[in-house]
Design a protein around this motif. Structure first.
Motif, mmCIF file in Angstrom:
data_model
loop_
_atom_site.group_PDB
_atom_site.id
_atom_site.type_symbol
_atom_site.label_atom_id
_atom_site.label_comp_id
_atom_site.label_asym_id
_atom_site.label_seq_id
_atom_site.Cartn_x
_atom_site.Cartn_y
_atom_site.Cartn_z
ATOM 1 N N LEU A 165 0.831 -1.212 0.000
ATOM 2 C CA LEU A 165 0.000 0.000 0.000
ATOM 3 C C LEU A 165 0.862 1.257 0.000
ATOM 4 O O LEU A 165 0.540 2.249 -0.659
ATOM 5 C CB LEU A 165 -0.933 -0.010 1.213
ATOM 6 N N LEU A 265 -8.185 0.574 2.768
ATOM 7 C CA LEU A 265 -7.131 0.565 1.748
ATOM 8 C C LEU A 265 -6.821 -0.856 1.302
ATOM 9 O O LEU A 265 -6.669 -1.116 0.103
ATOM 10 C CB LEU A 265 -5.865 1.227 2.300
ATOM 11 N N GLU A 269 -7.541 -1.475 -2.618
ATOM 12 C CA GLU A 269 -6.333 -1.384 -3.439
ATOM 13 C C GLU A 269 -5.659 -2.730 -3.710
ATOM 14 O O GLU A 269 -4.818 -2.827 -4.608
ATOM 15 C CB GLU A 269 -5.305 -0.457 -2.772
#
Length: 602
Positions: A165, A265, A269
């Motif tokens: 990330l 996230l 992602e």
């Protein structure tokens, strides 16, 4: 919680068992769109498997996973079978207690998963009896067996997701690798941490100590106060020290610059684009029947009294942070981790999804810790660690372990990947020691990758045993002036070596024989070891002792081994270059004395 071993009072995990530009020592990644779905073929064939790995530094075919045979994966099935057999042995006392109650093993190469095997129990014990140091076993009918889809608390393997990330944000220009952490978290500079950089968090060179008991603070504000005031154990950049605090800090940066929680996230992602449907923080109650139990968590061995933990994060600090933490807290299954492994070996893409650029994957697998030999580290990923990768370890092999008994290893040089998920803190953390099951699995998968002879049908193979000496001795041949052969080696660096030696007294004493490889590299000590690229090298050695005997000697220490040594095409030439001995001639080959070496077609 880091891998548990104590060395000199410090937790030690090893003892426990766009393009890229260099600007003034800083590394800058060019702006590349990240984590967006990108059209592309579903790719069914294996990737390029030469040195440098599949897709690293280049746009790779987006190979997706399918189940298949060892042969389809380009692996040797007998060694995958031994991988399972050895793993099952650790279900028994090893040496005092089982290393794990159960495990899920997954191994593959290219796009083929050739091994996916559950062993043992996901839940075996109801409690731990500290007075007798025994586990309180459930009745056989109440134990829950492992399945292929059993979900595990990954512990520190979670750090890889946080690191990915972060690299995504570097691609997008929202985060700078060489920026100081205080550029994003001004309060972080307390205690003398004002010069710590993002890169140092990712490579564990920030100076943070291994961990602090954040869970003792009941509020987020109190935990942040401890982190802000923490003083470095070492000046930033001066030493390697693995620390959970690095990835906790990175989590805070990511949440600050994206205005999203780490759990969001992770989903948006990584797991959603890649179809990793059984990977998340804080699994729902509906998942609980399929989750492996961890520890009967009680004081004094645990920081918190929680009883038998199952479906909630084991790590105390992550638990206190609501189950969402940069260093621990992700739950996943073996198949999902195989998707992640395939994505990275593909250069950041899987099917139609791309979560990283090939350049970013290269960077994650690049050693930033060259100043700290033995502690090789990319961005988030550990590199070349024989202590849990076994013979899969190379300068490019990347991976990570988790305290609960989990591990992930990726070898770009052979396009192979290995996942070992065990519940080794069930029923208590003190039962496990070392990383022997991980090393054994890594050794077997490495051995399952064939090494084809340089010429002919077979070559001589040294084997992969520890604490042994294997010799391959040529006969005394009058008139021999030069040795020529092919040599392949991959051994534990600094420990195991293969040496060329001669004896003028019938083998009573032996002396080193200097040689060259590939016509340009000299080896004046007559020995080589470590990493040689997993390719064949031509050997030439002038013989200064008349009518001497020659031998190759391979010696290993008691700890780890590499893939071993191969020798092929042994020839002795006279002064005119004519062969006076050639192992390809049956009569000559029969005169070679063998101790520990075997003929191998692979």
């Amino acid at each position: 919680m880091t891998e548990d071993a104590v060395r000199d009072g410090v937790l030690s995990r090893r003892a426990f068992g766009g393009g890229v530009l260099a600007l003034g020592g800083a590394v800058v990644i060019g702006s590349v769109p990240g984590a967006t779905a990108a059209p592309g073929p579903e790719g069914a064939g294996p990737e390029h498997t030469g040195p440098g790995g599949p897709g690293l530094g280049r746009a790779a075919r987006r190979t997706t996973l399918r189940r298949g045979s060892a042969e389809r994966a380009g692996l040797l099935s007998a060694h995958l079978d031994r991988l399972v057999t050895d793993a099952e042995a650790f279900l028994a006392p090893s040496p005092t207690h089982p290393w794990y109650a159960g495990a899920v093993l997954l191994a593959g190469r290219g796009g083929t998963v050739a091994l996916h095997r559950p062993i043992g129990s996901a839940v075996r014990y109801s409690a731990y009896d500290e007075k007798t140091d025994t586990g309180v076993e459930l009745p056989p009918g109440e134990r829950i067996p492992m399945t292929e889809d059993t979900v595990f608390d990954l512990a520190s393997v979670s750090k890889l997701f946080t690191s990915i990330l972060a690299v995504q944000q570097i691609e997008r220009g929202a985060l700078e690798l060489e920026a100081k952490v205080t550029a994003y978290l001004p309060e972080f500079g307390g205690g003398g941490k004002q010069d710590v950089t993002v890169r140092q968090l990712l490579t564990h060179t920030s100076g943070f100590r291994s961990w602090i008991p954040l869970y003792r603070e009941p509020t987020r504000e109190g935990r942040l106060r401890l982190l802000w005031g923490e003083k470095p154990a070492n000046p930033p950049g001066s030493a390697y020290l693995y620390s959970d605090l690095n990835l906790i800090s990175l989590q805070l940066i990511l949440e600050e610059i994206t205005a999203r929680g780490l759990d969001t996230l992770l989903h948006d992602e990584i797991t959603a684009p890649l179809g990793m449907h059984r990977t998340r923080f804080n699994p729902p109650l509906s998942w609980r029947p399929g989750i492996a139990a961890t520890e009967d968590a009680r004081r004094p061995w645990s920081g918190l009294d929680r009883g038998m933990v199952r479906g909630e994060v084991h790590d105390e600090n992550a638990y206190a942070m609501g189950g969402v933490a940069g260093h621990a807290g992700v739950f996943s299954r073996a198949w999902d981790l195989a998707i992640l492994a395939r994505t990275l070996l593909n250069g950041g893409a899987y099917g139609r999804a791309r979560i990283l650029s090939p350049e970013s994957v290269d960077l994650m697998f690049t050693d930033f810790n060259t100043a700290f030999p033995g502690d090789e580290h990319g961005l988030g990923f550990e590199l070349n660690q024989h202590w849990y990768m076994g013979a899969m370890a190379t300068p490019q092999t990347a991976g990570h372990t988790g305290f609960t008994g989990t591990s992930l290893v990726l070898d770009p040089t052979t396009d192979a990947f290995l996942i070992v998920l065990g519940n080794s803190v069930h029923p208590v953390r003190s039962w496990r020691s070392g990383s022997a099951p991980r090393v054994a699995a890594g050794n077997h998968l490495a051995r399952a990758v064939p090494v084809r002879p340089a010429r002919g049908r077979t070559s001589w193979f040294s084997g992969m045993a520890s604490a042994t000496t294997a010799t391959l001795t040529l006969p005394q041949v009058p008139g021999a002036a030069r040795l020529e052969c092919a040599l392949w080696w991959d051994t534990e660096p600094g420990a195991d070596a293969v040496a060329l030696e001669s004896s003028a007294d019938g083998g009573a004493t032996w002396q080193p024989v200097p040689f060259t490889t590939d016509g340009r590299t000299e080896h004046p000590t007559g020995a080589v070891g470590g990493w040689s690229g997993r390719v064949w090298h031509t050997v030439s050695a002038p013989l200064t002792t008349v009518d001497a005997r020659l031998r190759w000697r391979y010696t290993t220490d008691q700890r780890y081994v590499g893939r071993g040594v191969y020798v092929d095409g042994l020839r002795l030439l006279d002064g005119t270059g004519l062969p006076v001995f050639d192992e390809a001639r049956p009569a000559d080959g029969a005169r070679i004395e063998v101790n520990g070496w075997t003929r191998s077609a692979d």
